[in-house]
Design a protein around this motif. Structure first.
Motif, PDB file in Angstrom:
ATOM      1  N   PRO A   1       1.230   8.749  19.091  1.00  0.00           N
ATOM      2  CA  PRO A   1       1.588  10.015  19.703  1.00  0.00           C
ATOM      3  C   PRO A   1       0.672  10.638  20.351  1.00  0.00           C
ATOM      4  CG  PRO A   1       1.395  10.311  17.370  1.00  0.00           C
ATOM      5  CD  PRO A   1       1.193   8.869  17.632  1.00  0.00           C
ATOM      6  N   THR A   2       1.184  11.362  21.598  1.00  0.00           N
ATOM      7  CA  THR A   2       0.408  12.274  22.432  1.00  0.00           C
ATOM      8  C   THR A   2       1.144  13.433  22.954  1.00  0.00           C
ATOM      9  OG1 THR A   2       0.668  11.003  24.482  1.00  0.00           O
ATOM     10  CG2 THR A   2      -1.029  10.209  23.127  1.00  0.00           C
ATOM     11  N   GLN A   3       0.526  14.146  23.722  1.00  0.00           N
ATOM     12  CA  GLN A   3       1.373  15.267  24.303  1.00  0.00           C
ATOM     13  C   GLN A   3       2.128  14.580  25.640  1.00  0.00           C
ATOM     14  OE1 GLN A   3      -0.378  19.183  24.607  1.00  0.00           O
ATOM     15  NE2 GLN A   3      -2.138  18.461  24.012  1.00  0.00           N
TER      16      GLN A   3
ATOM     17  N   THR B   1       0.779  -1.285  -0.166  1.00  0.00           N
ATOM     18  CA  THR B   1       0.061  -0.007   0.087  1.00  0.00           C
ATOM     19  C   THR B   1       1.046   1.306  -0.072  1.00  0.00           C
ATOM     20  OG1 THR B   1      -1.577  -1.198   1.251  1.00  0.00           O
ATOM     21  CG2 THR B   1      -1.970   1.345   1.172  1.00  0.00           C
ATOM     22  N   VAL B   2       0.705   2.056  -0.955  1.00  0.00           N
ATOM     23  CA  VAL B   2       1.505   3.209  -1.151  1.00  0.00           C
ATOM     24  C   VAL B   2       0.872   4.530  -0.385  1.00  0.00           C
ATOM     25  CG1 VAL B   2       2.574   5.134  -2.674  1.00  0.00           C
ATOM     26  CG2 VAL B   2       2.499   2.731  -3.241  1.00  0.00           C
ATOM     27  N   VAL B   3       1.534   5.306   0.625  1.00  0.00           N
ATOM     28  CA  VAL B   3       0.989   6.202   1.566  1.00  0.00           C
ATOM     29  C   VAL B   3       1.623   7.435   1.218  1.00  0.00           C
ATOM     30  CG1 VAL B   3       0.914   7.075   3.602  1.00  0.00           C
ATOM     31  CG2 VAL B   3       0.796   4.553   3.190  1.00  0.00           C
ATOM     32  N   GLY B   4       0.907   8.563   0.897  1.00  0.00           N
ATOM     33  CA  GLY B   4       1.532   9.783   0.480  1.00  0.00           C
ATOM     34  C   GLY B   4       0.535  10.834   0.644  1.00  0.00           C
ATOM     35  N   THR B   5       0.717  12.252   0.126  1.00  0.00           N
ATOM     36  CA  THR B   5      -0.347  13.258   0.068  1.00  0.00           C
ATOM     37  C   THR B   5      -1.309  12.731  -1.099  1.00  0.00           C
ATOM     38  OG1 THR B   5       0.869  14.393  -1.876  1.00  0.00           O
ATOM     39  CG2 THR B   5       1.214  14.883   0.413  1.00  0.00           C
TER      40      THR B   5
ATOM     41  N   THR C   1      -2.232  11.579  11.260  1.00  0.00           N
ATOM     42  CA  THR C   1      -1.412  10.129  11.782  1.00  0.00           C
ATOM     43  C   THR C   1      -2.213   9.132  11.497  1.00  0.00           C
ATOM     44  OG1 THR C   1      -0.586  11.260  13.849  1.00  0.00           O
ATOM     45  CG2 THR C   1      -0.680   8.872  14.062  1.00  0.00           C
ATOM     46  N   VAL C   2      -1.690   8.090  10.851  1.00  0.00           N
ATOM     47  CA  VAL C   2      -2.478   6.891  10.377  1.00  0.00           C
ATOM     48  C   VAL C   2      -1.805   5.727  11.289  1.00  0.00           C
ATOM     49  CG1 VAL C   2      -3.311   7.657   8.121  1.00  0.00           C
ATOM     50  CG2 VAL C   2      -1.223   6.517   8.452  1.00  0.00           C
TER      51      VAL C   2
ATOM     52  N   ALA D   1       2.463   0.077  13.458  1.00  0.00           N
ATOM     53  CA  ALA D   1       3.303   1.579  13.265  1.00  0.00           C
ATOM     54  C   ALA D   1       2.150   2.525  13.225  1.00  0.00           C
ATOM     55  CB  ALA D   1       4.424   1.493  12.281  1.00  0.00           C
ATOM     56  N   PHE D   2       2.531   3.626  13.851  1.00  0.00           N
ATOM     57  CA  PHE D   2       1.867   4.796  13.929  1.00  0.00           C
ATOM     58  C   PHE D   2       2.706   5.914  13.156  1.00  0.00           C
ATOM     59  CE2 PHE D   2       0.328   2.556  17.372  1.00  0.00           C
ATOM     60  CZ  PHE D   2      -1.441   2.739  17.387  1.00  0.00           C
ATOM     61  N   VAL D   3       2.036   6.284  11.953  1.00  0.00           N
ATOM     62  CA  VAL D   3       2.993   7.144  11.165  1.00  0.00           C
ATOM     63  C   VAL D   3       2.079   8.646  11.148  1.00  0.00           C
ATOM     64  CG1 VAL D   3       3.696   7.491   8.726  1.00  0.00           C
ATOM     65  CG2 VAL D   3       3.692   5.185   9.710  1.00  0.00           C
ATOM     66  N   THR D   4       2.842   9.717  11.283  1.00  0.00           N
ATOM     67  CA  THR D   4       2.577  10.958  11.273  1.00  0.00           C
ATOM     68  C   THR D   4       3.207  11.659   9.957  1.00  0.00           C
ATOM     69  OG1 THR D   4       1.985  11.078  13.668  1.00  0.00           O
ATOM     70  CG2 THR D   4       2.275  13.310  12.604  1.00  0.00           C
ATOM     71  N   MET D   5       2.443  12.337   9.141  1.00  0.00           N
ATOM     72  CA  MET D   5       3.141  13.192   8.417  1.00  0.00           C
ATOM     73  C   MET D   5       3.509  14.539   8.793  1.00  0.00           C
ATOM     74  SD  MET D   5       1.989  14.062   4.256  1.00  0.00           S
ATOM     75  CE  MET D   5       2.313  12.461   3.797  1.00  0.00           C
TER      76      MET D   5
END
Length: 238
Positions: A132-134, A64-68, A92-93, A98-102
């Protein structure tokens, strides 16, 4: 988290049982591999549309390709990719384990470096094994792939302060991205323990002595350990 550098900006990252290939471009002098030699990842992450970052995005059937959205639309139409996830800066996806944030990158984004088509804003990726969280989480492991970028205060004010990456892959070849001294400042601002130079020595315009980057990291006061990996070499981030 297992990190493997295939030269230029191409990284194969394994988080738990999930594999991610970032910016697949195997026509570079640091790697001895062709795309067919690489195990098909679960996901291919694209930072932007320049040819030296998307060249082999369509050669991993089943990934699966991820990007804009603009860029995933391009690889669907022009590279025959069937499965994509369009996302954007700040999102974030959850991709398997994995959790991935652009995150933002300061660069240009014409597809294949041409002026006819734009692919949305270029980005980088924060890849973590926890959401991700604060709240600071000492048990979390986070790897930052900066994409192609210049130095920007987001690295200090947001990326280092809130994402708290453990390691970063930073472009240091100069000319089109940060050079050694700006990359060193970025490493300091990010507060990482490990830093990996990338996007250098691929072609004449970005040839550097990587030892200059190592010296600049020390001069910046960063405590990061510099790992100038050989092509196709791996590092385990714990």
């Amino acid at each position: 988290m297992e990190l493997t550098w295939h030269g230029h900006s191409t990284w194969y990252v394994t988080v738990g049982d999930t594999s991610l290939l970032i910016d697949p471009f195997f026509d570079n002098p640091a790697t001895s591999l062709d795309p067919s030699d690489v195990e098909t990842p679960d996901y291919v992450l694209l930072t932007h549309g320049h040819a030296d970052h998307i060249a082999h995005a369509g050669e991993f059937d089943g990934a699966t390709v991820v990007g804009t959205p603009e860029l995933t639309g391009y690889v669907e139409a022009e590279m025959g990719v069937d499965d994509t996830i369009g996302m954007n800066i700040g999102g974030t996806v959850e991709l398997g384990d994995a959790f991935v944030t652009m995150v933002r990158a300061d660069h240009t984004n014409g597809i294949n470096t041409g002026y006819e088509h734009e692919a949305g804003m270029p980005g980088g990726y924060m890849i973590s094994d926890t959401v991700p969280t604060q709240e600071s989480d000492d048990e979390s492991t986070t790897f930052y792939h900066a994409g192609d970028t210049g130095l920007m205060t987001d690295m200090r004010e947001i990326f280092g302060a809130y994402f708290e990456p453990d390691a970063a892959a930073l472009p240091v070849g100069d000319h089109y991205t940060m050079g050694p001294w700006q990359g060193a400042v970025a490493a300091d601002w990010l507060g990482v323990d490990h830093v990996f130079p990338m996007h250098y020595n691929t072609f004449p315009a970005i040839e550097i002595d990587v030892r200059d980057f190592e010296r600049e990291v020390k001069a910046a006061g960063s405590q990061a350990e510099v790992h100038a990996l050989d092509g196709d070499a791996s590092f385990t981030l714990e």
